[in-house]
Design an enzyme around this catalytic site. Structure first.
Site, mmCIF file in Angstrom:
data_model
loop_
_atom_site.group_PDB
_atom_site.id
_atom_site.type_symbol
_atom_site.label_atom_id
_atom_site.label_comp_id
_atom_site.label_asym_id
_atom_site.label_seq_id
_atom_site.Cartn_x
_atom_site.Cartn_y
_atom_site.Cartn_z
ATOM 1 N N SER A 121 0.603 -1.228 0.104
ATOM 2 C CA SER A 121 0.145 -0.083 0.060
ATOM 3 C C SER A 121 0.865 1.183 0.059
ATOM 4 O O SER A 121 0.331 2.331 -0.250
ATOM 5 C CB SER A 121 -0.845 0.188 1.192
ATOM 6 O OG SER A 121 -1.543 -1.197 1.349
ATOM 7 N N HIS A 142 -2.506 -3.247 -6.761
ATOM 8 C CA HIS A 142 -2.716 -2.829 -5.277
ATOM 9 C C HIS A 142 -4.239 -2.950 -5.254
ATOM 10 O O HIS A 142 -5.104 -2.015 -5.916
ATOM 11 C CB HIS A 142 -2.423 -1.240 -5.106
ATOM 12 C CG HIS A 142 -2.838 -0.934 -3.736
ATOM 13 N ND1 HIS A 142 -3.539 0.217 -3.340
ATOM 14 C CD2 HIS A 142 -2.724 -1.723 -2.426
ATOM 15 C CE1 HIS A 142 -3.809 0.357 -2.091
ATOM 16 N NE2 HIS A 142 -3.212 -0.706 -1.543
ATOM 17 N N GLU A 154 -5.178 -0.534 -8.190
ATOM 18 C CA GLU A 154 -4.058 0.792 -8.931
ATOM 19 C C GLU A 154 -2.836 -0.292 -9.202
ATOM 20 O O GLU A 154 -2.362 -0.922 -8.532
ATOM 21 C CB GLU A 154 -3.567 1.555 -7.657
ATOM 22 C CG GLU A 154 -4.822 2.521 -7.188
ATOM 23 C CD GLU A 154 -4.375 3.260 -5.884
ATOM 24 O OE1 GLU A 154 -4.806 4.425 -5.645
ATOM 25 O OE2 GLU A 154 -3.486 2.824 -4.938
ATOM 26 N N ASN A 192 -4.589 5.678 -1.036
ATOM 27 C CA ASN A 192 -4.019 5.838 0.441
ATOM 28 C C ASN A 192 -3.476 7.055 0.499
ATOM 29 O O ASN A 192 -3.519 7.675 1.853
ATOM 30 C CB ASN A 192 -3.177 4.450 0.614
ATOM 31 C CG ASN A 192 -3.872 3.306 0.767
ATOM 32 O OD1 ASN A 192 -5.132 3.399 0.778
ATOM 33 N ND2 ASN A 192 -3.230 2.210 0.597
#
Ligand SMILES: NC(=O)c1ccc[n+]([C@@H]2O[C@H](COP(=O)([O-])OP(=O)(O)OC[C@H]3O[C@@H](n4cnc5c(N)ncnc54)[C@H](O)[C@@H]3O)[C@@H](O)[C@H]2O)c1
Length: 612
Positions: A121, A142, A154, A192
């Site tokens: 992440s 991701h 992602e 994130n």
């Protein structure tokens, strides 16, 4: 020729890995699922069977499909089982040294053409890739939590990832029914980077007793339409994982203090309170791994004193001490003002059965407000949500006046005049002279300190903020703002009134932005900064937040609706009060406002609305 992915490996079957296995197996891909020990393997298998059994129980997956799905998964201990897969997705804990060791080992075990992907992440995919002899075949994939549900992936390309590897992984994401956004290797990627500052800030609010866990979560769910509140989301992510992500983002992302993990997170991790996976985090769960929250010692109690104001409404108290205080009986309300908020609030109270005295600055304004309330109630009638009798009764409960003296016998005054401190202070000084003792005096301010207004009266203990959201008849949330002088009885009354209106009142302290705006606007501002840095496009950022985090709107869609000038003003207030360097308004936001690009209302903001 694009690569065929017939068999993939997943390393680590925790919160994410088990979900990723499910995504592949559901879409016809054979999976070798690897863990570090037999015990961990059993745990991972249980997460997968639990999730697929739940899907069957909910009628979302046929039993035969579940069996076929499970038959595609082979479980193994150790990386050697991955020798013939076409792609590996690593989902072990968020530690660089651990991931580097695993990638070095995967490089040795896997066939030369296999692609090695990490689900990290926040760590640098580039740093992970250089642990192998094939960094051009290393990529970030991701997934979002829960992986079987969230649509976004992602795809993280490093400076050395081959273009064909990127293209093949993008095609694979489509085959898995996911929407992919491809970005470069930056801490936190899109989602994130925008999410974790907000989560950490929410934990800080909880840690400092600014508001209860229930109120912080309810505020963001009801005020912004988010699928879950920030503390419940921390529990879902896992506090150990969240800690590592914040820590890495702090170190990699320019030491932004907003990413320095709030000390409470580390304490909870040390104490084994990891969230859902350990059965306890900010909330307590039925058992480890269960999504079902059970009451614990922090759960608000519904006491006798917390009963409503005679309308039969019951609410769960939560404000500091307010659960011990008795709410006063409120039947007659004064509402001062004639703008959008005042109009909506008049409707809300009248519809809920209160007798209302509306005070405006003249008969003309009163007539306008009356028409607006009537039009809005009529819409309810047309939609079948309100009977004509109830509409007429609601309208009949409103008394129209242009004189504050008519507020002499009300039980609660809600002030919703222009957002100017001098005007509000003068009004509260007048109310202090006119209203009977013990009356609750509420301001709807969204940005001014409530204490300033309270100190304009001789009775600051009776003054509270009641921050309604626009449109008031629809939005289910009210922030009840306590100053350092507000009495527990006043808060209890305010909360009971919210409940009687059918709204959730959340109690918070008297700080800029209260709960919702303080958590929402810095996130929006960060999105503008990300766009300004050319890391991604407005469309991809909006996609990432909607499909990766379940937000009802992306940040740029929301900014265009709220108004860029409004967002800038709120962000400036937050920056001024908290002096947090990370809260400085994004220069791009300032420039757009200067240029008159204010969003939908001016036809153009981040997007052009004149051609849609
Ligand atoms: N939790 C989230 O919401 C989320 C979302 C997206 C991405 N991620 C990322 O996914 C990765 C995994 O996070 P998580 O939350 O699933 O962690 P987790 O702690 O729930 O699971 C990690 C699993 O890896 C296993 N493991 C540890 N060492 C291993 C080894 N040497 N070989 C095989 N398995 C090993 C552990 O036994 C555990 O089951 C992290 O990089 C995290 O940043 C997490």
């Amino acid at each position: 020729m694009a690569r065929e992915f017939t068999s993939v490996g997943v390393v680590g079957l925790g919160t994410m890995g088990a979900g990723i296995v499910e995504v592949f197996a559901r879409n016809g891909v054979d999976v070798v699922a690897v863990e570090i020990s037999e015990d961990a393997l059993q745990r991972g298998r249980a997460i997968l069977t639990g999730s697929t059994d739940r899907a069957v129980a909910k009628g979302k997956l046929a039993e035969a499909d579940r069996d076929a799905l499970l038959s595609r998964v082979r479980f193994a201990v150790g990386l050697d089982a991955l020798h013939s897969v076409d792609l590996v997705v690593e989902a072990v804990p968020e530690h660089l040294d651990l991931k580097q060791r695993i990638f070095a080992e995967l490089d040795r075990v896997c066939k030369p053409e296999a692609i090695l992907a990490t689900n990290t992440s926040s760590l640098s995919v580039t740093e992970i890739s250089v642990a192998t002899t094939r960094p051009n075949q290393v990529i970030g994939i991701h997934f979002f939590n829960p992986a079987p549900v969230m649509k976004l992936v992602e795809v993280v390309r490093t400076v050395v990832t081959s273009a064909d590897v990127v293209a093949d992984v993008e095609a694979l994401c489509k085959r898995l029914g996911k929407v992919d956004v491809t970005i470069s290797d930056r801490a936190g990627f899109i989602a994130n980077a925008l999410l974790f500052g907000y989560l950490n800030h929410a934990v800080g609010m909880f840690e400092s007793h600014y508001a209860t866990r229930e109120d912080i979560d309810a505020a963001m769910k009801l005020g912004c339409g988010l699928p879950m509140g920030p503390l419940a989301l921390m529990d879902l992510i896992g506090l150990d994982t969240a800690y590592e992500i914040l820590d890495t983002m702090y170190r990699r992302g320019g030491r932004d203090r907003r990413h320095a993990p709030v000390p409470l997170i580390k304490q909870m991790v040390t104490a084994g309170l990891l969230g859902r996976k350990s059965g306890r985090g900010f909330y307590t769960y039925e058992r480890p791994g269960s999504p079902v929250v059970v009451p614990d010692e922090r759960t608000p109690v519904v006491t006798e004193a917390a009963l409503g104001d005679g309308t039969g409404a019951i609410y769960a108290a939560g404000g500091a001490g307010s659960e011990l205080a008795s709410p006063a009986v409120v039947t007659k309300i004064g509402i001062v003002g004639s703008g959008t908020m005042a109009t909506g609030i008049i409707e809300v109270f009248a519809k809920a059965g209160y007798e209302v005295v509306s005070v405006t600055r003249g008969a003309e304004k009163s007539a306008k407000v009356f028409e607006a309330v009537k039009t809005s109630l009529n819409k309810g009638v047309v939609r079948g949500k309100l009977s004509e009798t109830d509409r007429d009764a609601a309208l009949g409960r409103i008394n129209w006046s242009a004189t504050l003296e008519h507020l002499a016998d009300v039980d609660l005054v809600v002030e919703a005049v222009v957002e100017e401190l001098s005007v509000k202070k003068a009004l509260f000084a007048s109310l202090d002279e006119i209203c009977k003792p013990g009356v609750v005096l509420a301001t709807t301010t969204s940005s001014l300190p409530v204490i300033d207004v309270a100190m304009a009266t001789q009775r600051p203990a009776d003054v509270v903020g009641l921050h309604f959201f626009n449109p008031a008849p629809l939005m289910p949330l009210v922030e009840v703002v306590e100053t350092i002088r507000t009495s527990a009885e006043t808060t209890a009354t305010a909360r009971a009134v919210c409940a009687a209106l059918g709204k959730t009142g959340v109690v918070c302290g008297d700080r800029s932005g209260f709960i919702v705006n303080a958590l929402l606007f810095p996130y929006l501002n960060d999105a503008v900064k990300m766009l300004e840095a050319s890391y991604s496009t407005a469309d991809d950022i909006d996609h990432a937040m909607k499909l990766g985090c379940g937000y009802p709107m992306g940040p740029f869609e929301l900014l265009d609706v709220v108004g860029l000038d409004v967002a800038l003003a709120i962000q400036r207030e937050l920056y001024l009060e908290l002096r947090e360097p990370g809260f400085a308004p994004a220069p791009l936001l300032e420039h757009l406002v200067t240029a008159g690009y204010l969003g939908r209302k001016s036809g153009r903001g981040f997007r052009d609305h004149t051609r849609r």
